[in-house]
Structure formats: C-alpha cells, structure tokens
Design a protein around this motif. Structure first.
Motif, PDB file in Angstrom:
ATOM      1  N   GLU A 162      30.144  27.009  19.896  1.00 35.97           N
ATOM      2  CA  GLU A 162      29.804  27.552  18.422  1.00 35.97           C
ATOM      3  C   GLU A 162      29.027  26.664  17.563  1.00 35.97           C
ATOM      4  O   GLU A 162      28.987  26.951  16.360  1.00 35.97           O
ATOM      5  CB  GLU A 162      31.060  27.875  17.635  1.00 35.97           C
ATOM      6  CG  GLU A 162      31.979  29.008  18.666  1.00 35.97           C
ATOM      7  CD  GLU A 162      33.338  29.445  18.343  1.00 35.97           C
ATOM      8  OE1 GLU A 162      33.659  28.720  16.935  1.00 35.97           O
ATOM      9  OE2 GLU A 162      33.860  30.363  18.548  1.00 35.97           O
ATOM     10  N   SER A 163      28.469  25.366  17.933  1.00 37.22           N
ATOM     11  CA  SER A 163      27.845  24.629  17.345  1.00 37.22           C
ATOM     12  C   SER A 163      26.384  25.302  16.906  1.00 37.22           C
ATOM     13  O   SER A 163      26.093  26.040  17.385  1.00 37.22           O
ATOM     14  CB  SER A 163      27.305  23.294  17.934  1.00 37.22           C
ATOM     15  OG  SER A 163      26.520  22.497  17.170  1.00 37.22           O
ATOM     16  N   SER A 164      26.050  24.773  15.542  1.00 41.04           N
ATOM     17  CA  SER A 164      24.776  25.286  14.907  1.00 41.04           C
ATOM     18  C   SER A 164      23.397  24.720  15.757  1.00 41.04           C
ATOM     19  O   SER A 164      22.601  25.247  15.695  1.00 41.04           O
ATOM     20  CB  SER A 164      24.664  25.157  13.361  1.00 41.04           C
ATOM     21  OG  SER A 164      25.014  23.949  13.202  1.00 41.04           O
ATOM     22  N   ASP A 165      23.895  23.580  16.320  1.00 42.40           N
ATOM     23  CA  ASP A 165      22.695  22.983  17.012  1.00 42.40           C
ATOM     24  C   ASP A 165      22.643  23.571  18.466  1.00 42.40           C
ATOM     25  O   ASP A 165      23.691  23.467  19.440  1.00 42.40           O
ATOM     26  CB  ASP A 165      23.214  21.587  17.259  1.00 42.40           C
ATOM     27  CG  ASP A 165      22.106  20.747  18.178  1.00 42.40           C
ATOM     28  OD1 ASP A 165      21.464  21.105  18.911  1.00 42.40           O
ATOM     29  OD2 ASP A 165      22.037  19.333  17.720  1.00 42.40           O
ATOM     30  N   ALA A 166      21.622  24.375  18.789  1.00 42.60           N
ATOM     31  CA  ALA A 166      21.131  25.018  20.049  1.00 42.60           C
ATOM     32  C   ALA A 166      21.837  24.193  21.252  1.00 42.60           C
ATOM     33  O   ALA A 166      22.133  24.722  22.253  1.00 42.60           O
ATOM     34  CB  ALA A 166      19.931  25.612  19.918  1.00 42.60           C
ATOM     35  N   ALA A 182      25.343  23.607  21.581  1.00 41.15           N
ATOM     36  CA  ALA A 182      25.809  24.952  21.879  1.00 41.15           C
ATOM     37  C   ALA A 182      25.837  25.536  23.437  1.00 41.15           C
ATOM     38  O   ALA A 182      26.572  25.876  24.098  1.00 41.15           O
ATOM     39  CB  ALA A 182      25.304  26.012  20.931  1.00 41.15           C
ATOM     40  N   HIS A 238      25.178  13.694  19.043  1.00 43.34           N
ATOM     41  CA  HIS A 238      26.031  14.367  18.417  1.00 43.34           C
ATOM     42  C   HIS A 238      27.367  13.829  18.929  1.00 43.34           C
ATOM     43  O   HIS A 238      27.702  13.761  19.737  1.00 43.34           O
ATOM     44  CB  HIS A 238      25.893  15.766  19.033  1.00 43.34           C
ATOM     45  CG  HIS A 238      26.801  16.792  18.533  1.00 43.34           C
ATOM     46  ND1 HIS A 238      28.026  17.050  18.685  1.00 43.34           N
ATOM     47  CD2 HIS A 238      26.283  17.878  17.387  1.00 43.34           C
ATOM     48  CE1 HIS A 238      28.570  17.812  17.832  1.00 43.34           C
ATOM     49  NE2 HIS A 238      27.645  18.336  17.362  1.00 43.34           N
TER      50      HIS A 238
END
Length: 178
Positions: A16-20, A23, A75
């Motif tokens: 669900e990370s905003s970093d594609a 994710a 990350h």
C-alpha cells in the motif's frame, strides 16, 4: 516459528506504499505468502505427494532474489523486511515443509496474556531474582495447566523434596490423547 500474520501486515503495508516501486515489490511478496498460506491450509487436508517445498521451490527462490535485491534498499521498511526474510527465511518458511505447524503465534500470546497482566498489576518484581522466580513459576504453572495437572500439588512435591535434600521431581508427562 515466526508469525505469518505479522509478516503479512508488513507486506500489506509495503503493498500500500505511495512509492510505486515499493508497492510493486510488496504486492509480489504478499502474493507469494498468500499462495503458500493457501497451499499450507490445503496440505493440512490433502498433502501433496511431492511436498510443498518442492512444489513451490521456484517461488521460494523468487522471494530470496527479491530480498537479496532489496536488502540494502533506500526505503527503510522494504530493506528491513528483505533482511528479515533473508536472515530468518528458513524459520519463517518452515510451515511450507511442515504444514501442520501453526502460522501465527496467537496461542503463545494468549497463554502469556494473563501473566503480562499480573506483572502489570503488581508493578513488576523489582529485581533480577524476582523476575526469574516469576518467569519460572509462570512456566511451571502454565505447563501443568496444559498437561492437566495440579500445579500446586506439583510445587508442593518439589518443595518437600528440596527440604529433604532429595532429587527434584520432573514435570509430569504430557497426557496422551485417547
């Protein structure tokens, strides 16, 4: 054992990370774990002849490759999850070899819950010796409870033997299911 529910929560967070990029990796790893989880539950009913580890060897290798590729990731969480799987992979994936093993540590957490509450209510033991005594007594009482034996009777026999200088009795055997 390592709790799969905790691992799945971490992977869901990555998915669900905003970093594609993160994710995508999280979704792939989560998908692998979900596939193995379903296979483990199915194997408990009807074990495959070749075993799950052989059936999912390529997927396990894919997880290892993902973890190696991301163990030093910028990350923070992705790197941490990747290292966790690399360092503890054999333990985490043990239920793939032995599907009868539990996937969560709920039973252990439930067994400890009332002891944690007791420690909180009593404000702790305030010494190393007190903590050790509390842990040992909790372990003996819980073991006796699970073995359907009277903890107080067992502790009484231990104290009596110790006072007489006799060999201390072992914990009672686990009852065999009929």
């Amino acid at each position: 054992m390592r709790c799969w529910a905790h691992r799945m929560r971490k992977l869901r967070g990555l998915a669900e990370s905003s970093d594609a990029r993160v994710a995508e990796v999280g979704k792939e790893m989560e998908g692998l774990m979900k596939t193995w989880m379903a296979a483990i539950y199915a194997a408990r009913i009807d074990p495959p002849p070749e075993g799950l580890r052989i059936r999912y060897a390529a997927a396990i290798e894919r997880l290892r490759q993902q973890c190696e590729a991301h163990q030093a990731d910028d990350h923070k969480v992705l790197g941490s999850v990747a290292r966790e799987f690399l360092y503890e992979g054999k333990v985490i994936l043990r239920p793939v070899n032995e599907p009868h093993l539990p996937l969560t540590n709920n039973a252990a957490e439930q067994a400890l819950r009332h002891w944690v509450i007791a420690r909180y209510l009593s404000h702790g033991t305030r010494s190393e010796e007190g903590s050790r005594a509390f842990a040992l007594l909790a372990s003996v009482i819980e073991t006796c409870r699970r073995r359907e034996a009277c903890a107080w009777r067992y502790l009484g026999t231990v104290i009596e033997a110790a006072r007489k200088g006799l060999e201390l009795p072992a914990l009672l055997a686990i009852p065999v299911a009929a």
